[in-house]
Design a protein around this motif. Structure first.
Motif, PDB file in Angstrom:
ATOM      1  N   ALA A 203      22.326 -11.107  39.429  1.00 55.73           N
ATOM      2  CA  ALA A 203      21.942 -11.594  38.304  1.00 55.73           C
ATOM      3  C   ALA A 203      20.997 -10.650  37.428  1.00 55.73           C
ATOM      4  CB  ALA A 203      21.034 -12.729  38.462  1.00 55.73           C
ATOM      5  N   VAL A 204      20.594 -10.820  36.245  1.00 51.80           N
ATOM      6  CA  VAL A 204      19.792  -9.896  35.455  1.00 51.80           C
ATOM      7  C   VAL A 204      18.741 -10.876  34.562  1.00 51.80           C
ATOM      8  CG1 VAL A 204      19.711  -8.050  33.408  1.00 51.80           C
ATOM      9  CG2 VAL A 204      21.560  -8.321  35.348  1.00 51.80           C
ATOM     10  N   VAL A 205      17.606 -10.569  34.591  1.00 54.07           N
ATOM     11  CA  VAL A 205      16.490 -11.067  33.773  1.00 54.07           C
ATOM     12  C   VAL A 205      15.835 -10.140  32.875  1.00 54.07           C
ATOM     13  CG1 VAL A 205      14.316 -12.308  33.737  1.00 54.07           C
ATOM     14  CG2 VAL A 205      15.822 -12.502  35.843  1.00 54.07           C
ATOM     15  N   ILE A 206      15.955 -10.345  31.612  1.00 54.38           N
ATOM     16  CA  ILE A 206      15.402  -9.409  30.654  1.00 54.38           C
ATOM     17  C   ILE A 206      14.417 -10.205  29.737  1.00 54.38           C
ATOM     18  CG2 ILE A 206      16.283  -7.817  28.626  1.00 54.38           C
ATOM     19  CD1 ILE A 206      19.206  -8.300  29.514  1.00 54.38           C
ATOM     20  N   GLY A 207      13.223  -9.804  30.107  1.00 53.12           N
ATOM     21  CA  GLY A 207      12.155 -10.580  29.214  1.00 53.12           C
ATOM     22  C   GLY A 207      11.865  -9.945  27.864  1.00 53.12           C
TER      23      GLY A 207
ATOM     24  N   PHE B  98      28.905  -7.478  32.647  1.00 50.95           N
ATOM     25  CA  PHE B  98      28.415  -8.065  33.717  1.00 50.95           C
ATOM     26  C   PHE B  98      28.666  -9.580  33.681  1.00 50.95           C
ATOM     27  CE2 PHE B  98      24.910 -10.084  35.941  1.00 50.95           C
ATOM     28  CZ  PHE B  98      24.779  -9.348  37.160  1.00 50.95           C
ATOM     29  N   ASP B  99      29.457  -9.905  34.823  1.00 47.30           N
ATOM     30  CA  ASP B  99      29.656 -11.243  34.922  1.00 47.30           C
ATOM     31  C   ASP B  99      28.743 -12.096  35.777  1.00 47.30           C
ATOM     32  OD1 ASP B  99      30.168 -10.224  37.619  1.00 47.30           O
ATOM     33  OD2 ASP B  99      32.247 -10.758  37.508  1.00 47.30           O
ATOM     34  N   GLY B 100      27.649 -11.738  36.149  1.00 47.00           N
ATOM     35  CA  GLY B 100      26.863 -12.583  36.888  1.00 47.00           C
ATOM     36  C   GLY B 100      25.918 -13.189  35.807  1.00 47.00           C
ATOM     37  N   PRO B 101      24.861 -14.172  36.324  1.00 45.22           N
ATOM     38  CA  PRO B 101      24.092 -14.693  35.488  1.00 45.22           C
ATOM     39  C   PRO B 101      23.025 -13.922  34.639  1.00 45.22           C
ATOM     40  CG  PRO B 101      23.841 -15.809  37.562  1.00 45.22           C
ATOM     41  CD  PRO B 101      24.702 -14.434  37.661  1.00 45.22           C
ATOM     42  N   ILE B 102      22.913 -13.901  33.562  1.00 40.37           N
ATOM     43  CA  ILE B 102      21.828 -13.304  32.896  1.00 40.37           C
ATOM     44  C   ILE B 102      21.209 -14.292  31.964  1.00 40.37           C
ATOM     45  CG2 ILE B 102      21.433 -11.658  30.791  1.00 40.37           C
ATOM     46  CD1 ILE B 102      24.154 -10.543  31.263  1.00 40.37           C
ATOM     47  N   VAL B 103      19.484 -13.675  32.032  1.00 38.07           N
ATOM     48  CA  VAL B 103      18.430 -14.765  31.564  1.00 38.07           C
ATOM     49  C   VAL B 103      17.749 -13.925  30.637  1.00 38.07           C
ATOM     50  CG1 VAL B 103      16.573 -16.341  31.740  1.00 38.07           C
ATOM     51  CG2 VAL B 103      18.368 -16.188  33.426  1.00 38.07           C
ATOM     52  N   ALA B 104      17.767 -14.137  29.033  1.00 38.72           N
ATOM     53  CA  ALA B 104      16.986 -13.306  28.383  1.00 38.72           C
ATOM     54  C   ALA B 104      15.943 -14.228  27.474  1.00 38.72           C
ATOM     55  CB  ALA B 104      17.985 -12.536  27.546  1.00 38.72           C
TER      56      ALA B 104
ATOM     57  N   ALA C 149      21.639 -27.467  27.126  1.00 37.08           N
ATOM     58  CA  ALA C 149      22.853 -27.446  28.080  1.00 37.08           C
ATOM     59  C   ALA C 149      22.494 -26.903  29.348  1.00 37.08           C
ATOM     60  CB  ALA C 149      23.743 -26.350  27.620  1.00 37.08           C
ATOM     61  N   ASP C 150      23.245 -27.135  30.194  1.00 39.18           N
ATOM     62  CA  ASP C 150      23.188 -26.813  31.467  1.00 39.18           C
ATOM     63  C   ASP C 150      23.359 -25.033  31.371  1.00 39.18           C
ATOM     64  OD1 ASP C 150      22.867 -29.284  32.542  1.00 39.18           O
ATOM     65  OD2 ASP C 150      25.077 -29.274  33.489  1.00 39.18           O
ATOM     66  N   SER C 151      22.587 -24.516  32.268  1.00 42.74           N
ATOM     67  CA  SER C 151      22.662 -22.855  32.362  1.00 42.74           C
ATOM     68  C   SER C 151      22.163 -22.351  33.786  1.00 42.74           C
ATOM     69  CB  SER C 151      21.774 -22.411  31.220  1.00 42.74           C
ATOM     70  OG  SER C 151      20.571 -22.303  31.613  1.00 42.74           O
ATOM     71  N   PRO C 152      22.172 -20.981  33.924  1.00 40.85           N
ATOM     72  CA  PRO C 152      21.803 -20.511  35.119  1.00 40.85           C
ATOM     73  C   PRO C 152      20.368 -20.902  35.742  1.00 40.85           C
ATOM     74  CG  PRO C 152      22.912 -18.875  34.271  1.00 40.85           C
ATOM     75  CD  PRO C 152      23.022 -20.222  33.334  1.00 40.85           C
ATOM     76  N   VAL C 153      19.623 -21.469  34.621  1.00 37.23           N
ATOM     77  CA  VAL C 153      18.244 -21.874  34.766  1.00 37.23           C
ATOM     78  C   VAL C 153      17.853 -23.196  34.421  1.00 37.23           C
ATOM     79  CG1 VAL C 153      17.372 -19.307  35.072  1.00 37.23           C
ATOM     80  CG2 VAL C 153      17.644 -20.325  32.917  1.00 37.23           C
ATOM     81  N   THR C 154      18.755 -23.739  33.593  1.00 37.51           N
ATOM     82  CA  THR C 154      18.067 -24.992  33.218  1.00 37.51           C
ATOM     83  C   THR C 154      19.281 -26.285  33.514  1.00 37.51           C
ATOM     84  OG1 THR C 154      19.413 -24.693  30.928  1.00 37.51           O
ATOM     85  CG2 THR C 154      17.003 -23.883  31.147  1.00 37.51           C
ATOM     86  N   ARG C 155      18.678 -27.500  33.130  1.00 36.25           N
ATOM     87  CA  ARG C 155      19.747 -28.761  33.117  1.00 36.25           C
ATOM     88  C   ARG C 155      19.597 -29.249  31.870  1.00 36.25           C
ATOM     89  NH1 ARG C 155      21.280 -25.721  36.013  1.00 36.25           N
ATOM     90  NH2 ARG C 155      21.528 -25.990  38.530  1.00 36.25           N
TER      91      ARG C 155
END
Length: 453
Positions: A308-312, A336-342, A384-390
């Protein structure tokens, strides 16, 4: 301090002013560095969502600069977060909290909520008021009295005179403040001021100019040592009542580590991506992640095993050509096919281009600088639902940018606020301009780790 729950007599104070630009950062950073030079362990903190000042604080104190923002994390978490920050990695001897804007300036439309005064009350700390004395004489005493009387629950324990014009000017000011019983703990002349370079969103971050930043912090330490009564400052800090709130615990916040292996989460860093809160990586680690750093300016690939990748946030616009030149990493992020949060800068990096320079192309958007500053707190709802939200979840965040994207949101938006859609959810990518503090929504960290599996 004995443990995380018993009362702790932590000396602490809040550095405040009547308005922005009056010298809070100069005094707070100089105090941190000067007290550290004395051999004290100093814990640095900043009121509000600012990312840049805590970088200077961290350089001065030798430990992470942390934010105290009631709007983003809730008022009930402020004292626990202060105690946590002052405990990690070792218990501090004193905590210095730099305020935001003017002492009583809070979130727009909410009175004094999230103001420096509000935080001073929440952590039960005395205030050291920095006075810009330019073209001012006895009125400085009246201003100080007014700042104190506006909220009697806030205790102004002393002042630092800043931008003093001459010895005679200083004497006039000291005499006036003596009349109203407010001690003067230091006086800085206009000629002695030390300034860090600024940019369109404030000071230039420490990570972008490390050697120069070290020199600035050293100069601030010397300035404070020569102009401020450090013993009196420490005496004031020791008047703070014991902290009774238990320390914030990232492990408890995420409900303990999720089961299974420790997935590797790469968090963007380096000069172009300096905007992050220390609690983000602590929460990810508590949720079971192996957290590593990737510098999109210099690293040719994601760390091996990244899931997973986090880009602030940060200043990608200042490094657009260099980011574009790292074609290998851009290609890997695109595939990249994993979760990305930006967030903010991360959003721009994931787009097709920034001011004409090619970016990752993971999102179908272009970005450019504008002359308009977008700034303020936001009350958002996940679209929407996402890797970090509902979907439907309420989150508080903050915007701070001079760029714009075309389009402004995706077919599936990330958030809605003020009746409009914002950001992008595309597959396993969640990206928007909204900066969030995960101590206020710790489920995001746990969800991201679970999404890796």
């Amino acid at each position: 301090m004995t443990d995380a729950t018993t009362p702790w007599a932590l000396p602490r104070l809040v550095v405040a002013a009547s308005a922005s630009g009056h010298g809070k950062t100069t005094v707070a950073t100089g105090l941190l560095a000067a007290l550290r030079r004395r051999g004290l362990t100093v814990s640095p903190h900043k009121v509000g969502p600012d990312y840049i000042d805590p970088g200077y604080h961290a350089l001065a104190a030798g430990r992470a600069g942390r934010n105290l923002d009631p709007f983003l994390v809730g008022a009930d978490r402020i004292a626990p977060l202060l105690r946590h920050g002052a405990s990690v990695p070792t218990p501090a001897d004193v905590a210095v909290v730099e305020g935001v804007m003017g002492l009583h300036d809070g979130a727009v439309g909410r009175g004094g909520f999230a103001s420096t005064a509000h935080v001073a009350r929440l952590i039960d700390a005395p205030v050291l008021l920095v006075l810009d004395t330019t073209a001012q004489g006895r009125s400085a005493a009246a201003l100080t009295l007014g700042m104190a009387a506006f909220d009697p629950a806030v205790r102004i324990g002393g002042v630092i005179l800043n931008r003093v014009g001459s010895p005679r000017h200083e004497t006039l000011l000291r005499d006036a403040l003596a009349e109203v019983g407010v001690p003067v703990l230091g006086a800085v002349t206009r000629a002695a001021e030390v300034a860090a370079p600024a940019r369109h969103l404030g000071l230039v971050p420490v990570a972008e100019r490390a050697p120069e930043s070290l020199a600035i912090v050293a100069a601030l330490a010397e300035l404070v040592e020569s102009t401020v009564d450090l013993d009196a400052v420490l005496d004031l800090a020791r008047t703070a009542a014991p902290l009774t709130a238990p320390a914030w615990d990232p492990l408890a916040a995420v409900g303990g580590p999720a089961g299974g292996d420790r997935p590797r989460v790469a968090v963007a860093g380096g000069p172009a991506f300096t905007f992050s809160y220390a609690e983000t990586t602590e929460l990810l680690a508590a949720a079971g992640a192996d957290v590593v750093t990737v510098d999109p300016l210099r690293d040719p690939a994601l760390p091996a095993g990244t899931r997973a990748v986090v880009i602030g946030g940060g200043f990608p616009e200042a490094y657009a050509e260099a980011l574009a030149g790292n074609t290998a990493l851009r290609a890997e992020v695109a595939a990249f096919d994993g979760p990305i949060v930006a967030e903010c800068a991360g959003l721009l990096y994931l787009g097709r281009s920034l001011d004409g320079a090619p970016m990752c192309g993971r999102l179908d958007l272009t970005a450019r600088m504008t002359g308009r500053l977008t700034l303020g707190y936001r009350e958002a709802v996940a679209a929407a639902d996402s890797p970090v939200t509902r979907a439907g979840e309420a989150v508080r965040g903050h915007e701070f940018h001079r760029t714009t994207t075309d389009p402004g949101h995706g077919e599936q938006a990330a958030w809605r606020w003020n009746g409009a859609a914002h950001g992008f959810v595309a597959g396993r990518v969640h990206a928007s301009y909204l900066h969030t503090h995960w101590a206020g929504s710790p489920a995001a960290a746990r969800r991201l780790v679970e999404a890796c599996r």
